[in-house]
Design an enzyme around this catalytic site. Structure first.
Site, mmCIF file in Angstrom:
data_model
loop_
_atom_site.group_PDB
_atom_site.id
_atom_site.type_symbol
_atom_site.label_atom_id
_atom_site.label_comp_id
_atom_site.label_asym_id
_atom_site.label_seq_id
_atom_site.Cartn_x
_atom_site.Cartn_y
_atom_site.Cartn_z
ATOM 1 N N ARG A 1 0.824 -1.219 0.000
ATOM 2 C CA ARG A 1 0.000 0.000 0.000
ATOM 3 C C ARG A 1 0.859 1.271 0.000
ATOM 4 O O ARG A 1 0.454 2.293 -0.557
ATOM 5 C CB ARG A 1 -0.919 -0.050 1.230
ATOM 6 C CG ARG A 1 -1.908 1.100 1.341
ATOM 7 C CD ARG A 1 -2.921 0.808 2.430
ATOM 8 N NE ARG A 1 -3.558 2.004 2.953
ATOM 9 C CZ ARG A 1 -4.719 2.493 2.513
ATOM 10 N NH1 ARG A 1 -5.379 1.881 1.567
ATOM 11 N NH2 ARG A 1 -5.214 3.586 3.038
ATOM 12 N N ILE B 1 -6.653 8.333 -0.691
ATOM 13 C CA ILE B 1 -6.700 6.876 -0.814
ATOM 14 C C ILE B 1 -7.622 6.417 0.311
ATOM 15 O O ILE B 1 -7.521 6.893 1.438
ATOM 16 C CB ILE B 1 -5.288 6.256 -0.710
ATOM 17 C CG1 ILE B 1 -5.318 4.730 -0.825
ATOM 18 C CG2 ILE B 1 -4.560 6.658 0.563
ATOM 19 C CD1 ILE B 1 -3.913 4.093 -0.943
ATOM 20 N N SER B 2 -8.542 5.497 0.012
ATOM 21 C CA SER B 2 -9.532 5.090 1.005
ATOM 22 C C SER B 2 -8.891 4.376 2.186
ATOM 23 O O SER B 2 -7.839 3.741 2.055
ATOM 24 C CB SER B 2 -10.560 4.164 0.366
ATOM 25 O OG SER B 2 -11.139 4.778 -0.758
ATOM 26 N N GLN B 3 -9.565 4.471 3.336
ATOM 27 C CA GLN B 3 -9.160 3.748 4.553
ATOM 28 C C GLN B 3 -9.106 2.241 4.248
ATOM 29 O O GLN B 3 -10.011 1.714 3.587
ATOM 30 C CB GLN B 3 -10.223 4.042 5.606
ATOM 31 C CG GLN B 3 -10.031 3.393 6.931
ATOM 32 C CD GLN B 3 -11.255 3.621 7.818
ATOM 33 O OE1 GLN B 3 -12.268 4.167 7.389
ATOM 34 N NE2 GLN B 3 -11.149 3.192 9.061
#
Ligand code: SAH
Length: 211
Positions: free
Chosen positions: A37, A63-65
């Site tokens: 990530r 960027i999403s959780q």
């Protein structure tokens, strides 16, 4: 053998943020343990890569959780035979997760610079089953339809109507819907009799913009 210094952080992220909150799909958990990530974040935010929140990626996007990526992906119930449409490539992280679990991934991004950056990164990571196009995802990707699954990672008040039209019978669509202040995840399942809509957890996404 080289050891990825971030592997431990990823294991911990999956155990504490994702499994502990009830995500069970082993393929989803495996993909999230595997994908680096931190590659998807700008240099100055790398240390935040495995934290339990959305992180800025520049150009006013995030960027999403990790947990939300896991929940959305689990809801799609992907198999290696599936063709998936993603609206909102962003960093390309969710795209990589989809590429691990589905056969083909088509992803639309409205901000050219983000789409290009994500495409280059995914190519350098070796993904050959991802196609990214710079376009307004409101209209979906008619030439590549129909899809087994559709995921929208930017929030609109109502689901863009063209998207359900590009979903196969039996297909699943996950999208955040609501206003800037209050949003929930929704799952739509297309059946012979019509479309079933279910509300999920509260979320916070950047808005779906229009060209
Ligand atoms: N899944 C991404 C989330 C990125 S944020 C990630 O985890 O990195 C949402 C993205 O949707 C942003 O990159 C934004 O530019 C994009 N977006 C917003 N409106 C859009 C539209 N109409 N069509 C395509 N992409 C859109």
């Amino acid at each position: 053998m080289t050891v990825d210094p971030y592997q431990k952080l990823r294991e911990r992220m999956v155990a504490h943020q994702i499994e502990a909150r009830g995500v069970k799909d082993q393929r989803v958990l495996g993909a999230m343990r595997k994908i680096p990530r931190h590659f998807f974040l700008p240099e100055e935010y790398i240390e935040e890569a495995y934290s339990d929140e959305p992180v800025p990626i520049g150009l006013e996007q995030t960027i999403s959780q990790p947990y939300i990526v896991a929940v959305m992906t689990e809801l799609l119930a992907l198999s290696p035979k599936h063709r998936v449409l993603e609206v909102g490539t962003g960093s390309g992280y969710q795209t990589a997760i989809l590429a691990e679990l589905a056969g083909e991934v088509y992803s639309l991004e409205i901000v050219a610079e983000l789409g290009k950056r994500a495409a280059d990164l995914l190519t350098s990571l070796g993904y050959k089953n991802v196609w990214i196009k710079i376009a307004d995802g409101y209209n979906g990707w008619a030439e590549m339809a129909p899809f087994d699954a559709i995921i929208v990672t930017a929030c609109a008040e109502e689901l863009p109507p063209p998207l359900l039209g590009q979903l196969k019978n039996g297909g699943r669509l996950v999208a955040p819907l609501g206003t800037e202040r209050e949003q929930y995840l929704y799952l739509f399942i297309r059946t012979e009799e019509g479309v079933v809509k279910k509300r999920g957890v509260p979320v916070r996404f950047v808005p779906l913009t229009r060209q």
